[in-house]
Design a protein around this motif. Structure first.
Motif, mmCIF file in Angstrom:
data_model
loop_
_atom_site.group_PDB
_atom_site.id
_atom_site.type_symbol
_atom_site.label_atom_id
_atom_site.label_comp_id
_atom_site.label_asym_id
_atom_site.label_seq_id
_atom_site.Cartn_x
_atom_site.Cartn_y
_atom_site.Cartn_z
ATOM 1 N N LYS A 6 0.851 -1.189 0.120
ATOM 2 C CA LYS A 6 -0.025 -0.006 0.190
ATOM 3 C C LYS A 6 0.980 1.079 0.090
ATOM 4 C CE LYS A 6 -4.282 1.628 1.533
ATOM 5 N NZ LYS A 6 -5.464 1.200 0.754
ATOM 6 N N MET A 10 0.530 5.695 -0.457
ATOM 7 C CA MET A 10 -0.212 6.997 -0.193
ATOM 8 C C MET A 10 0.898 7.916 -0.081
ATOM 9 S SD MET A 10 -3.291 6.186 2.688
ATOM 10 C CE MET A 10 -2.034 5.609 3.811
ATOM 11 N N PHE A 68 -3.556 13.707 -4.139
ATOM 12 C CA PHE A 68 -3.432 12.286 -3.096
ATOM 13 C C PHE A 68 -3.590 11.265 -3.658
ATOM 14 C CE2 PHE A 68 -5.810 9.288 -0.620
ATOM 15 C CZ PHE A 68 -4.689 8.779 0.548
ATOM 16 N N GLU A 78 -3.518 6.947 -3.758
ATOM 17 C CA GLU A 78 -3.588 5.770 -3.210
ATOM 18 C C GLU A 78 -3.462 4.448 -3.914
ATOM 19 O OE1 GLU A 78 -6.141 3.856 0.212
ATOM 20 O OE2 GLU A 78 -6.809 5.563 -0.574
ATOM 21 N N ARG A 99 -0.755 0.775 -5.249
ATOM 22 C CA ARG A 99 0.323 -0.077 -4.745
ATOM 23 C C ARG A 99 1.370 -0.115 -5.662
ATOM 24 N NH1 ARG A 99 -4.092 -2.076 -7.012
ATOM 25 N NH2 ARG A 99 -3.765 -3.548 -8.809
ATOM 26 N N ALA A 126 -2.213 3.248 -9.327
ATOM 27 C CA ALA A 126 -3.230 4.023 -8.489
ATOM 28 C C ALA A 126 -4.470 3.330 -8.368
ATOM 29 C CB ALA A 126 -3.318 5.323 -9.239
ATOM 30 N N ASP A 127 -5.100 3.145 -7.061
ATOM 31 C CA ASP A 127 -6.581 2.595 -6.992
ATOM 32 C C ASP A 127 -7.104 3.906 -6.928
ATOM 33 O OD1 ASP A 127 -5.826 -0.098 -6.797
ATOM 34 O OD2 ASP A 127 -5.162 0.113 -4.770
ATOM 35 N N ARG A 128 -6.887 4.894 -6.272
ATOM 36 C CA ARG A 128 -7.502 6.382 -6.178
ATOM 37 C C ARG A 128 -6.640 7.492 -6.225
ATOM 38 N NH1 ARG A 128 -10.157 7.683 -0.353
ATOM 39 N NH2 ARG A 128 -8.715 9.482 -0.416
ATOM 40 N N GLN A 154 -7.031 11.550 -5.665
ATOM 41 C CA GLN A 154 -7.947 12.733 -5.261
ATOM 42 C C GLN A 154 -7.351 14.166 -5.542
ATOM 43 O OE1 GLN A 154 -9.242 12.221 -1.150
ATOM 44 N NE2 GLN A 154 -10.086 14.306 -1.056
#
Length: 164
Positions: free
Chosen positions: A4, A6, A74, A76, A78, A99-101, A103
């Motif tokens: 993970k 971030m 931002f 988030e 892996r 990227a999973d997300r 923002q």
């Protein structure tokens, strides 16, 4: 096991949108994170780390459309390492953030003139895919000065002393 990542940082250049052979949108972001510390002599040392971020699907199109060099994001996701061969046939490896997300952290008033959200999007258009749809606008984020309500339940119920 956990993989993970971030990060919060600024884009070092405009997003690069491309499509896979089967038509999947893929956007590459180059995100800079900064840290500063004092060295043993008391001098402030600033260090920038660059991260390659890969975004897929609708998020890729949104990033391409609404972000530009300097935008704060931002991310988030892996870590993922890819193996590829250079022009001389040598094996090379690239580690990137899948990227999973993503923002968008820029507030509406913080954007530069001519940048995203200012109406001047003539230089970047997300492909419509033949559907004839107008590009969507990024959702507005609440103002940081806005009162978002009580932080703790005790503020609502006037309970000063909690039994635990």
């Amino acid at each position: 096991m956990l993989n993970k990542v971030m990060i919060i940082g600024h884009l070092g250049r405009d997003p690069e949108l491309r499509y896979t052979q089967n038509g999947t949108p893929v956007t590459t972001l180059n995100v800079a994170t900064d840290e500063s510390y004092m060295d043993k002599d008391g001098n402030k040392v600033e260090r920038t780390e660059w991260h390659r971020v890969v975004v897929f699907q609708r998020s890729a199109e949104n990033c391409s459309q609404y972000l530009s060099k300097g935008s704060m994001v931002f991310v988030e996701g892996r870590l993922q390492t890819r193996k590829w061969q250079d022009q001389q046939g040598q094996d090379r490896y690239s580690t990137e953030i899948k990227a999973d997300r993503v923002q968008f952290l820029d507030r509406k008033g913080d954007r530069a003139p001519g940048g995203p959200g200012t109406g001047d999007d003539s230089s970047r258009h997300a492909p419509s895919g033949g559907r004839g749809q107008q590009p969507r606008r990024a959702p507005q984020q609440p103002s940081y000065d806005e009162d978002m309500g009580p932080i703790f339940p005790s503020e609502v119920s006037n309970m000063d002393d909690m039994p635990f």
